[in-house]
Each structure stands twice: as structure tokens, then as C-alpha cells.
Scaffold this motif. Structure first.
Motif, PDB file in Angstrom:
ATOM      1  N   HIS A  89      -6.933  -2.249 -36.030  1.00 36.66           N
ATOM      2  CA  HIS A  89      -5.558  -2.200 -35.661  1.00 36.66           C
ATOM      3  C   HIS A  89      -4.775  -2.422 -36.063  1.00 36.66           C
ATOM      4  CE1 HIS A  89      -2.593  -1.306 -32.651  1.00 36.66           C
ATOM      5  NE2 HIS A  89      -2.107  -2.332 -32.750  1.00 36.66           N
ATOM      6  N   HIS A  91      -0.758  -3.646 -38.163  1.00 35.94           N
ATOM      7  CA  HIS A  91       0.612  -3.055 -38.257  1.00 35.94           C
ATOM      8  C   HIS A  91       1.258  -3.900 -39.956  1.00 35.94           C
ATOM      9  CE1 HIS A  91       2.318  -2.162 -33.867  1.00 35.94           C
ATOM     10  NE2 HIS A  91       0.318  -2.310 -34.272  1.00 35.94           N
ATOM     11  N   THR A 119      -2.192   1.533 -39.067  1.00 40.02           N
ATOM     12  CA  THR A 119      -1.680   1.378 -37.223  1.00 40.02           C
ATOM     13  C   THR A 119      -0.222   1.337 -37.047  1.00 40.02           C
ATOM     14  OG1 THR A 119      -3.170  -0.045 -36.029  1.00 40.02           O
ATOM     15  CG2 THR A 119      -4.205   2.587 -36.300  1.00 40.02           C
ATOM     16  N   GLU A 159      -0.325   3.361 -33.509  1.00 35.28           N
ATOM     17  CA  GLU A 159      -0.187   3.149 -32.537  1.00 35.28           C
ATOM     18  C   GLU A 159       1.174   4.222 -31.327  1.00 35.28           C
ATOM     19  OE1 GLU A 159       0.733  -1.048 -29.546  1.00 35.28           O
ATOM     20  OE2 GLU A 159       0.267  -1.079 -31.691  1.00 35.28           O
TER      21      GLU A 159
END
Length: 169
Positions: A89, A91, A119, A159
Motif C-alpha cells: 500500500h 501512494h 495503490t 485505494e
């Protein structure tokens, strides 16, 4: 250190063990109840050994069976940063991250990751400036970089936000 790490319940258990051994455990060390002579205080290892226990890592000090596991020689291995194989996960600066994709992938490769997932937020979170076109371009970019950093597997996802009726972007 032993006294101030872990949960209150673990601390109570170790103090109870000390009492049964005729000792008193405090933030200052481990002492004989009669006479007050200090018997251990230089290291956590020393305190645990004097209590008849192996050293218990701070992350396991919860009084959820670690004392019994330690007595059986069955403490679980604690995950360390070296044991982390990847990240699922992250960004990039395409939404609310601060770093471009290529730099993030390079940093993950430097850490020795086997896999790394990008993600970013999906387009329905409007404040993040994502569009279908941008996310598809990012997917192509991720696929083009896959395997080029020491064989690290790159994954692409988003996400997703749940809408009021349970729908997803």
C-alpha cells in the motif's frame, strides 16, 4: 528498560514471579525482599535470567502467553525490518504521496523488497486529482518497470472508497 516496556499485565506477571522467588522488581532493578540487595539491574537479559525466564522481546510483552512460551522455549520470532519482503500500500505524488513512482520503486529495490505495490487513490476521491486516464497511464508505467529492479515484482492497484450504498470506484 525491562520495567518500562511491554504492557501493564506483563509487568504485573514479572513482578509476581519475582515475589514468588523472594524478590522485588521495580524500575530500579531486581532486589532481595529481605535485606534489599540488588541481584539484577544491568540489562534486561540479567533481570529475565534471574527470574528464570529467557529474554522476552518488548513487542511480545503483553501477558498473552509469552511467559509460558518462553518457559517452553517456544517464543515466536519477531518480525524485524530486515524480514519485510515488500509493501502492498503506497501512494505516489500522482495523488497524496510526495514522491514520483520511479523514485519510490528505486527505494523499494534498495531495501531489497521482493514485491512492491503502487495503490494510489481511485478517481472518485476527487480531491486527489486522479482520473481514469492517469491511473491507466500509471498502470502502463508500473508494467514497464516490473522486474527491472533486481527482479522485484511490481503490482498496481488502487485505494477504493466505498460509496453510501456500498458501491466502489
Amino acid at each position: 528498560m525491562q520495567y518500562f516496556t511491554g504492557s501493564k499485565a506483563h509487568n504485573i506477571r514479572t513482578r509476581t514471579i519475582a515475589v514468588h522467588l523472594g524478590l522485588k522488581l521495580s524500575e530500579y532493578g531486581l532486589f532481595e525482599t529481605d535485606g534489599g540487595n540488588r541481584v539484577a539491574s544491568r540489562s534486561e537479559d540479567e533481570v529475565y535470567a534471574r527470574l528464570g525466564l529467557p529474554w522476552i522481546p518488548p513487542t511480545l510483552r503483553e501477558d498473552r502467553g509469552e511467559i509460558e512460551a518462553g518457559l517452553r522455549g517456544g517464543l515466536p520470532e519477531v518480525v524485524t525490518e530486515r524480514g519485510i519482503r515488500g509493501d502492498l500500500h503506497t501512494h505516489t505524488d500522482l495523488t497524496d504521496g510526495l514522491t514520483p513512482l520511479e523514485e519510490m520503486v528505486a527505494a523499494a529495490a534498495e531495501r531489497g523488497y521482493a514485491y512492491y505495490a503502487v495503490t494510489d487513490h481511485a478517481p472518485n476521491l476527487y480531491m486527489q486529482r486522479m482520473t481514469d486516464e492517469k491511473i491507466l497511464a500509471q498502470r502502463r508505467q508500473v508494467r514497464s518497470l516490473d522486474g527491472k529492479y533486481h527482479g522485484m515484482r511490481l503490482l498496481h492497484g488502487t485505494e477504493l472508497d466505498n460509496g453510501p450504498e456500498g458501491e466502489v470506484d
